[in-house]
Write a protein that holds these residues in place. Structure first.
Motif, PDB file in Angstrom:
ATOM      1  N   LEU A  92      -3.193  45.445  -2.803  1.00  0.00           N
ATOM      2  CA  LEU A  92      -4.252  45.800  -3.724  1.00  0.00           C
ATOM      3  C   LEU A  92      -5.021  44.528  -4.045  1.00  0.00           C
ATOM      4  CD1 LEU A  92      -5.578  47.840  -5.739  1.00  0.00           C
ATOM      5  CD2 LEU A  92      -3.901  47.048  -7.406  1.00  0.00           C
ATOM      6  N   VAL A  93      -6.306  44.526  -3.745  1.00  0.00           N
ATOM      7  CA  VAL A  93      -7.167  43.385  -4.065  1.00  0.00           C
ATOM      8  C   VAL A  93      -8.008  43.804  -5.261  1.00  0.00           C
ATOM      9  CG1 VAL A  93      -8.999  41.862  -3.248  1.00  0.00           C
ATOM     10  CG2 VAL A  93      -7.215  42.642  -1.667  1.00  0.00           C
ATOM     11  N   PHE A  94      -7.895  43.042  -6.328  1.00  0.00           N
ATOM     12  CA  PHE A  94      -8.545  43.399  -7.580  1.00  0.00           C
ATOM     13  C   PHE A  94      -9.082  42.131  -8.219  1.00  0.00           C
ATOM     14  CE2 PHE A  94      -8.762  44.362 -12.051  1.00  0.00           C
ATOM     15  CZ  PHE A  94      -9.160  45.680 -12.094  1.00  0.00           C
ATOM     16  N   CYS A  95     -10.317  42.180  -8.671  1.00  0.00           N
ATOM     17  CA  CYS A  95     -10.914  40.999  -9.296  1.00  0.00           C
ATOM     18  C   CYS A  95     -11.651  41.420 -10.560  1.00  0.00           C
ATOM     19  CB  CYS A  95     -11.875  40.336  -8.319  1.00  0.00           C
ATOM     20  SG  CYS A  95     -12.642  38.866  -9.002  1.00  0.00           S
ATOM     21  N   THR A  96     -11.402  40.707 -11.628  1.00  0.00           N
ATOM     22  CA  THR A  96     -12.115  40.955 -12.871  1.00  0.00           C
ATOM     23  C   THR A  96     -12.158  39.664 -13.685  1.00  0.00           C
ATOM     24  OG1 THR A  96     -12.225  42.283 -14.882  1.00  0.00           O
ATOM     25  CG2 THR A  96     -10.044  41.731 -14.079  1.00  0.00           C
ATOM     26  N   THR A  97     -13.144  39.569 -14.530  1.00  0.00           N
ATOM     27  CA  THR A  97     -13.222  38.457 -15.475  1.00  0.00           C
ATOM     28  C   THR A  97     -13.126  39.002 -16.889  1.00  0.00           C
ATOM     29  OG1 THR A  97     -15.631  38.596 -15.502  1.00  0.00           O
ATOM     30  CG2 THR A  97     -14.628  37.036 -13.944  1.00  0.00           C
ATOM     31  N   SER A  98     -12.344  40.061 -17.039  1.00  0.00           N
ATOM     32  CA  SER A  98     -12.333  40.805 -18.298  1.00  0.00           C
ATOM     33  C   SER A  98     -11.501  40.189 -19.406  1.00  0.00           C
ATOM     34  CB  SER A  98     -11.846  42.231 -18.044  1.00  0.00           C
ATOM     35  OG  SER A  98     -10.519  42.230 -17.589  1.00  0.00           O
ATOM     36  N   GLY A  99     -10.662  39.228 -19.119  1.00  0.00           N
ATOM     37  CA  GLY A  99      -9.920  38.634 -20.213  1.00  0.00           C
ATOM     38  C   GLY A  99      -8.467  38.385 -19.897  1.00  0.00           C
ATOM     39  N   VAL A 100      -7.683  38.283 -20.951  1.00  0.00           N
ATOM     40  CA  VAL A 100      -6.284  37.893 -20.810  1.00  0.00           C
ATOM     41  C   VAL A 100      -5.357  38.986 -21.321  1.00  0.00           C
ATOM     42  CG1 VAL A 100      -6.710  35.414 -20.880  1.00  0.00           C
ATOM     43  CG2 VAL A 100      -6.429  36.671 -23.013  1.00  0.00           C
TER      44      VAL A 100
END
Length: 73
Positions: A45-53
């Motif tokens: 599963l390749v997943f990218c986000t800059t949504s937080g911690v």
């Protein structure tokens, strides 16, 4: 972010923590359907986000929402 009475950054983070995995599930479900193979054939599963911690991370939550094996996460 600078609008009067806009939700605070903490409020927005709380929304993102819930909604990002849901959006990921919608997108992944469509992609899996288009692919035409069973979910059991998925190995990564390749997943990218800059949504937080947030914990657990959105990729783990997405794995659970899709019913995928979580080994290696």
């Amino acid at each position: 972010m600078c609008a009067y009475n806009a939700p605070s950054l903490d409020d927005r983070k709380d929304i993102v923590v819930v909604e990002v995995p849901k959006l990921g599930k919608e997108a992944a479900t469509r992609a899996i359907k288009e692919w035409g193979q069973p979910k059991s054939k998925i190995t990564h599963l390749v997943f990218c986000t800059t949504s937080g911690v947030d914990m657990p991370r959105a990729n783990y939550q997405l794995t659970k929402l899709l019913g995928l094996r979580s080994s290696g996460l």
